[in-house]
Design an enzyme around this catalytic site. Structure first.
Site, PDB file in Angstrom:
ATOM      1  N   PHE A   4      -4.796   4.010  14.788  1.00 52.80           N
ATOM      2  CA  PHE A   4      -5.001   5.037  13.766  1.00 52.80           C
ATOM      3  C   PHE A   4      -6.060   4.533  12.792  1.00 52.80           C
ATOM      4  CE2 PHE A   4      -1.842   8.508  13.781  1.00 52.80           C
ATOM      5  CZ  PHE A   4      -1.236   8.208  14.994  1.00 52.80           C
ATOM      6  N   LYS A  39     -11.781  -2.863  18.784  1.00 58.21           N
ATOM      7  CA  LYS A  39     -10.401  -3.311  18.973  1.00 58.21           C
ATOM      8  C   LYS A  39      -9.932  -3.139  20.417  1.00 58.21           C
ATOM      9  CE  LYS A  39      -9.102  -2.273  14.192  1.00 58.21           C
ATOM     10  NZ  LYS A  39      -7.943  -2.549  13.337  1.00 58.21           N
ATOM     11  N   PRO A  70      -3.550 -11.258  10.992  1.00 61.40           N
ATOM     12  CA  PRO A  70      -3.980 -10.957  12.361  1.00 61.40           C
ATOM     13  C   PRO A  70      -4.034  -9.451  12.580  1.00 61.40           C
ATOM     14  CG  PRO A  70      -1.723 -11.807  12.332  1.00 61.40           C
ATOM     15  CD  PRO A  70      -2.243 -11.923  10.932  1.00 61.40           C
ATOM     16  N   ASP A  71      -4.958  -9.021  13.443  1.00 63.40           N
ATOM     17  CA  ASP A  71      -5.059  -7.594  13.766  1.00 63.40           C
ATOM     18  C   ASP A  71      -4.096  -7.309  14.927  1.00 63.40           C
ATOM     19  OD1 ASP A  71      -5.825  -5.046  14.747  1.00 63.40           O
ATOM     20  OD2 ASP A  71      -7.795  -5.300  13.806  1.00 63.40           O
ATOM     21  N   ILE A  72      -2.979  -6.693  14.595  1.00 68.29           N
ATOM     22  CA  ILE A  72      -1.897  -6.538  15.583  1.00 68.29           C
ATOM     23  C   ILE A  72      -2.330  -5.658  16.751  1.00 68.29           C
ATOM     24  CG2 ILE A  72       0.496  -5.786  15.920  1.00 68.29           C
ATOM     25  CD1 ILE A  72       0.861  -6.264  12.848  1.00 68.29           C
ATOM     26  N   ASP A 115      -4.563  -5.924   5.274  1.00 69.27           N
ATOM     27  CA  ASP A 115      -5.605  -6.731   5.918  1.00 69.27           C
ATOM     28  C   ASP A 115      -5.523  -8.197   5.492  1.00 69.27           C
ATOM     29  OD1 ASP A 115      -6.718  -4.650   7.389  1.00 69.27           O
ATOM     30  OD2 ASP A 115      -7.875  -3.938   5.675  1.00 69.27           O
ATOM     31  N   LYS A 154     -14.197   1.422  15.856  1.00 72.90           N
ATOM     32  CA  LYS A 154     -12.888   0.732  15.960  1.00 72.90           C
ATOM     33  C   LYS A 154     -12.329   0.800  17.371  1.00 72.90           C
ATOM     34  CE  LYS A 154     -11.755   0.945  11.195  1.00 72.90           C
ATOM     35  NZ  LYS A 154     -11.088   1.563  10.069  1.00 72.90           N
ATOM     36  N   ASN A 176       0.841  -1.202   0.000  1.00 72.39           N
ATOM     37  CA  ASN A 176       0.000   0.000   0.000  1.00 72.39           C
ATOM     38  C   ASN A 176       0.870   1.244   0.000  1.00 72.39           C
ATOM     39  OD1 ASN A 176       0.413   0.990   2.843  1.00 72.39           O
ATOM     40  ND2 ASN A 176      -0.374  -1.061   3.280  1.00 72.39           N
ATOM     41  N   LYS A 195      10.106 -16.589  -9.576  1.00 76.79           N
ATOM     42  CA  LYS A 195       9.274 -15.565 -10.193  1.00 76.79           C
ATOM     43  C   LYS A 195       8.491 -16.213 -11.325  1.00 76.79           C
ATOM     44  CE  LYS A 195       9.522 -11.204 -12.739  1.00 76.79           C
ATOM     45  NZ  LYS A 195       9.460 -11.463 -14.175  1.00 76.79           N
TER      46      LYS A 195
END
Ligand code: CTP
Length: 419
Positions: A341, A359, A323-325, A297, A355, A228, A307
């Protein structure tokens, strides 16, 4: 009662803060007089800008006496303009509050009109905007008004829900102006930290802070990856600010093109799984975890060797969730003070509050993203939420926002320990 109050030196919660109050036409305009009194009672400086309609309900003399300043209502008033021009007044304001905000005023703000003094002031101001609607319930519930409110909220404007009850027109429903005391509370919450809460070099002395920063790369094979556009700038700015506040700082950083901040220990990682492992390892001894990284995600279910060459047909990828750290850190016991954030395209407050809850975070810093906002830009605005509070930081450079955020975290951390 605070220690100051006991010593007889009661300091208002809004000491010296500059509030521009826009009053629109509606029967609730008389309550704006009480609002001016309460704001001033908390130490704020208040200037009133009224629409022509407002002055049919309450006279200029009332607002003038209560605010101690001339009421502004005419864009073409040469005498008033000579004292403080409207652009100067718009810049003067640290916050703009419209109370009561009529359906017509909401519509004009939503569409960026500037056809009288109050709307021109709002358009010329960079200060946070708090709208406090009051109107007949049918007008409030009308799809046109609701669409205007949704549009304003998506732009980051705070619009309070009107109270439900008996209305001046004899009807019962939503549309009453919320109590002035509650409006004062929201004004206080929306103002950036005051001089007493500013950054200093010992705010986090003796504390250990872990920051996750940058993007993650999720490999498809040994050459290609899914990634990203996070530049890592905000995470590095937060790490630098924490260091300057006296903390020992570790950054767990995805691949970025930034030099490591001097004095900060950097652990370089590539994937979300590597970031998770490094973060969980580092936070065991930390007081604060700030999750600034843009963690992917999902990751490809399989990583091909070498390759692989392209084939004539398309390519189907199977992705599995990472996993959601930050949620994992928030679930640790004991755990550090956890700050998340969020980058949102619309309705910042609702998404951030969701959130925060989901979370299990102590605080969340949200910003609106879209063309020219958020990623890969220098200037930004952060809207920070925690249980029972909120504040808007900026607009400003990421380095300045990071310092304000660190000051806020230090204060909340100190409050939490005191409890
Ligand atoms: N985060 C994390 N681990 C993940 C995903 C996100 O630690 N696997 C953290 C980020 O560092 C950030 C916050 O969670 O602090 C962002 O939450 P997220 O749910 O990913 O929100 P967005 O990516 O903004 O949006 P959405 O979930 O709506 O796609």
């Amino acid at each position: 009662m605070t220690a100051d109050e006991e010593c007889g030196e009661r300091r208002g919660r809004l000491d010296g803060r500059r509030v521009l109050l826009v009053v629109a036409g509606g029967i609730a305009a008389y309550k704006a007089a009480e609002l001016v009194r309460k704001l001033r009672g908390e130490g704020a400086e208040v200037r009133v800008a009224a629409t022509a309609g407002a002055l049919r309900f309450v006279g200029v003399a009332t607002f003038q006496a209560l605010s101690g300043h001339r009421v502004r209502h005419d864009l073409w008033d040469e005498e008033a303009e000579a004292a403080m021009g409207h652009i100067e007044l718009a810049r003067w304001a640290e916050i703009v509050v419209a109370a009561p905000a009529s359906a017509h005023l909401l519509a004009r703000f939503a569409h960026g009109l500037a056809d009288d003094l109050p709307t021109t002031l709002v358009l010329a101001s960079e200060a946070p905007l708090l709208l406090v609607p009051a109107m007949n319930r049918v007008m409030w519930l009308h799809p046109a008004t609701q669409a205007n409110v949704a549009h304003l909220r998506a732009r980051g404007v705070t619009v309070l829900e009107p109270d439900v009850g008996e209305q001046a027109c004899g009807e019962h429903g939503p549309g009453r102006l919320p109590e002035p005391a509650l409006i004062v509370e929201r004004v206080q919450a929306l103002l950036a930290p005051g001089p007493g809460e500013r950054f200093s070099a010992d705010l986090l002395a003796g504390r250990r802070v872990v920051v996750s920063a940058g993007p993650t790369r999720e490999p498809l094979d040994e050459v290609r990856y899914i990634g990203n556009r996070s530049s890592g700038r905000m995470g590095y700015a937060v790490a630098t600010a924490a260091l300057r506040a006296g903390a020992e700082v570790v950054v767990v950083s995805g691949p970025v093109g930034l030099p490591p901040p001097e004095g900060v220990r950097v652990r370089r990682v590539e994937t979300a799984l590597e970031m998770r492992e490094a973060v969980l390892d580092e936070v065991r001894a930390a007081d604060v975890f700030m999750a600034v990284a843009a963690v992917a995600d999902y990751r490809p279910a399989r990583r091909a060797a070498g390759k692989p060459a392209k084939t004539a047909g398309g390519l189907r990828l199977e992705l599995v969730p990472n996993p959601d750290i930050v949620a994992e850190v928030a679930a640790l016991d004991p755990r550090p003070f956890v700050v998340g954030f969020a980058a949102e395209a619309d309705d910042l407050e609702a998404h951030c509050r969701n959130k925060l809850e989901r979370k299990g975070l102590d605080m969340i810093a949200g910003n609106l993203v879209g063309p020219g906002r958020g990623f890969d830009v220098e200037d930004n605005t952060l809207h920070v939420f925690w249980a029972g509070g909120e504040v808007r930081l900026g607009p400003g450079a990421k380095t300045a926002l990071a310092r304000d955020l660190v000051a806020l975290v230090a204060r909340r951390l100190a409050e939490r320990r005191r409890r």
